[in-house]
Design a protein around this motif. Structure first.
Motif, short mmCIF file in Angstrom:
data_model
loop_
_atom_site.label_atom_id
_atom_site.label_comp_id
_atom_site.label_asym_id
_atom_site.label_seq_id
_atom_site.Cartn_x
_atom_site.Cartn_y
_atom_site.Cartn_z
N GLN A 203 0.25 -1.16 0.02
CA GLN A 203 -0.17 0.18 0.20
C GLN A 203 0.82 0.92 0.51
OE1 GLN A 203 -2.30 0.06 3.42
NE2 GLN A 203 -3.72 2.14 3.11
N LYS A 216 2.13 -2.02 7.82
CA LYS A 216 0.59 -1.97 6.81
C LYS A 216 1.55 -3.58 5.95
CE LYS A 216 3.74 0.19 3.34
NZ LYS A 216 3.64 1.69 2.00
N LYS A 227 4.23 -7.77 7.53
CA LYS A 227 4.36 -6.74 7.47
C LYS A 227 5.59 -6.13 7.79
CE LYS A 227 0.38 -7.15 11.31
NZ LYS A 227 0.25 -6.78 12.63
N SER A 230 5.41 1.76 6.84
CA SER A 230 4.47 2.24 6.40
C SER A 230 5.38 2.79 5.42
CB SER A 230 3.61 3.14 7.29
OG SER A 230 5.01 4.22 7.49
#
Length: 253
Positions: A203, A216, A227, A230
């Motif tokens: 993302q 994210k 994971k 970010s």
């Protein structure tokens, strides 16, 4: 001259008696006890070692050792009732006031069949030691056959990707891997703990939001979802811990 001859005769007789004594000890005493004896000088120790390495005891010790059920771990190779098994999973249990037991999920090395057996924590089994050898990964075919190469001899070894478990997806060209073998049969294989992978999908960073999520979800090249922080974006190379499939850090350029 007669005095010298008498001393030589006595020395030979003593040597003969020592050899007989050591032979008797070799058949009745463990090597560790003999070598730890305060009277064990270099020559005597070598004689004792030579005697013991030709005894049946030595052959048994070379093959493995007896261990208690509580010490059996996944990946161990054990012998029970003349069958060789690889331990796949270990579950400890304790029912009421009874003795603690261990449920072992085993794979028969010869047939490949899987079975389960219960073992008391204090019950002993023969653990068989296997050889661990380094190979270089070459390729995997459509049938899941993995081709490896011995870096020393250039001999090739073919194994099924199942011996790598889930980590077969981390295999990369020219990666160094380790294979556990028993009598030439591959039992299991492992990849390095840290592997560099490329982020396939992630993302994009969210702009205009003060409280940006710390982590994210991202998909790496082998299809695993992990994971990541970010700031990681698609196309970046990251270091992954293959034991728990977790993000470690950005890979150095």
């Amino acid at each position: 001259m007669q005095a010298v001859a008498a001393k030589l005769s006595k020395s030979r007789t003593g040597s003969h008696l020592l050899t007989r004594t050591l032979t008797t000890l070799a058949l009745s005493s463990p090597l560790s006890n003999l070598l730890s004896s305060p009277s064990c000088d270099t020559n005597t120790c070598l004689t004792r070692t030579s005697l013991l390495t030709t005894s049946p005891w030595s052959a048994t010790q070379h093959r493995g050792a007896r261990v208690q059920g509580a010490d059996v771990r996944p990946g161990n190779v054990i012998q029970k009732k003349d069958r060789i098994y690889q331990v796949m999973k270990v579950d400890h249990s304790h029912e009421g006031r009874g003795k603690a037991t261990i449920k072992l999920e085993l794979r028969d090395v010869d047939s490949g069949n899987k079975t389960s057996q219960r073992l008391g924590t204090e019950e002993t089994v023969d653990r068989v030691f296997v050889m661990s050898k380094s190979y270089i990964y070459m390729c995997t075919d459509r049938d899941g056959k993995v081709l490896l190469m011995d870096p020393d001899t250039l001999d090739q070894l073919e194994v099924h990707e199942d011996v790598f478990g889930k980590n077969a997806k981390y295999l990369q060209e020219e990666m160094k891997v380790r294979v556990e073998l028993f009598n030439g049969t591959p039992l299991s294989a492992s990849v390095p703990k840290h592997v560099i992978c490329t982020v396939k999908e992630a993302q994009p960073p969210i702009k205009g939001i003060a409280a940006t999520p710390k982590d994210k979800i991202a998909t790496i090249q082998n299809g695993f979802t992990i994971k990541v922080p970010s700031h990681i974006i698609a196309g970046e190379a990251v270091v992954i811990d293959t034991e728990d499939d977790s993000y470690v850090r950005r890979a150095k350029a």
